[in-house]
Design an enzyme around this catalytic site. Sequence first.
Site, PDB file in Angstrom:
ATOM      1  N   VAL A   1      43.684  40.947  33.836  1.00  0.00           N
ATOM      2  CA  VAL A   1      42.756  40.983  34.919  1.00  0.00           C
ATOM      3  C   VAL A   1      42.876  39.726  35.755  1.00  0.00           C
ATOM      4  O   VAL A   1      43.091  38.668  35.213  1.00  0.00           O
ATOM      5  CB  VAL A   1      41.184  40.968  34.444  1.00  0.00           C
ATOM      6  CG1 VAL A   1      40.801  42.459  33.673  1.00  0.00           C
ATOM      7  CG2 VAL A   1      40.783  40.241  33.344  1.00  0.00           C
ATOM      8  N   SER A   2      42.749  39.637  37.325  1.00  0.00           N
ATOM      9  CA  SER A   2      42.799  38.479  38.098  1.00  0.00           C
ATOM     10  C   SER A   2      41.700  37.700  38.230  1.00  0.00           C
ATOM     11  O   SER A   2      41.921  36.672  38.942  1.00  0.00           O
ATOM     12  CB  SER A   2      44.123  38.861  38.977  1.00  0.00           C
ATOM     13  OG  SER A   2      43.154  39.943  39.832  1.00  0.00           O
ATOM     14  N   THR A   3      40.472  38.057  37.967  1.00  0.00           N
ATOM     15  CA  THR A   3      39.380  37.458  38.524  1.00  0.00           C
ATOM     16  C   THR A   3      38.322  37.459  37.609  1.00  0.00           C
ATOM     17  O   THR A   3      38.392  38.288  36.607  1.00  0.00           O
ATOM     18  CB  THR A   3      38.695  37.987  39.749  1.00  0.00           C
ATOM     19  OG1 THR A   3      38.227  39.351  39.415  1.00  0.00           O
ATOM     20  CG2 THR A   3      39.753  38.255  40.970  1.00  0.00           C
TER      21      THR A   3
END
Length: 200
Positions: A8-10
Amino acid sequence: MLVGYARVSTQDQTPDLQLDALKGAGCEEIFVEKVTGTGQKFRPELESCRLMLRTGDTLVVWRLDRLGRSLKDLVGIIEDLEDRKVGFKSLTESIDTTSAGGKLIFHIFGALAEFEHSLIRERTIAGLSAARARGRKGGRKPKLSKSDVKKAAAMLCDPTVTKTEVAEHFGTTRMTLNESLKREGYPLNPAAVSPETLEV
């Protein structure tokens, strides 16, 4: 052994959707990466995952973009897996490098990545050639314009004014100021600059 990798990037994103899919695919071990910065290249969970993989294992991801940030990055990772005789599966795209069809798709990806690299290189070379033809050279634009350098040289004629003060006035560093003076042909020693020779 099937080994899953989720990313996941955030901070707001949750890996639940990816985890459910990976568990449903039969993954016995799952590594979850939480990357909060776009500039962060090192992914510790991915490295741990790659270290764990052994010959005959298969790395499984929910979607291709969870593994690679670019086509080149993705191809590089999968090539490394193939060299170690580790399979790869992407659930969303139905890619499986352990099958003949999956291997074919992967080789197409490799060819596309090479094509993309060649295009970027050709565009860069063409852009530099066009710039040279117009009398411009490659590289960054100077931080101080010719007019700024002329003004700086005039300010430095005053023995009470320091280079640090002049550099701060133009929002740059002493090193950049010195490089700019040298570039425009002014002496680095302020006392050697004659006000009469400057047309500010």
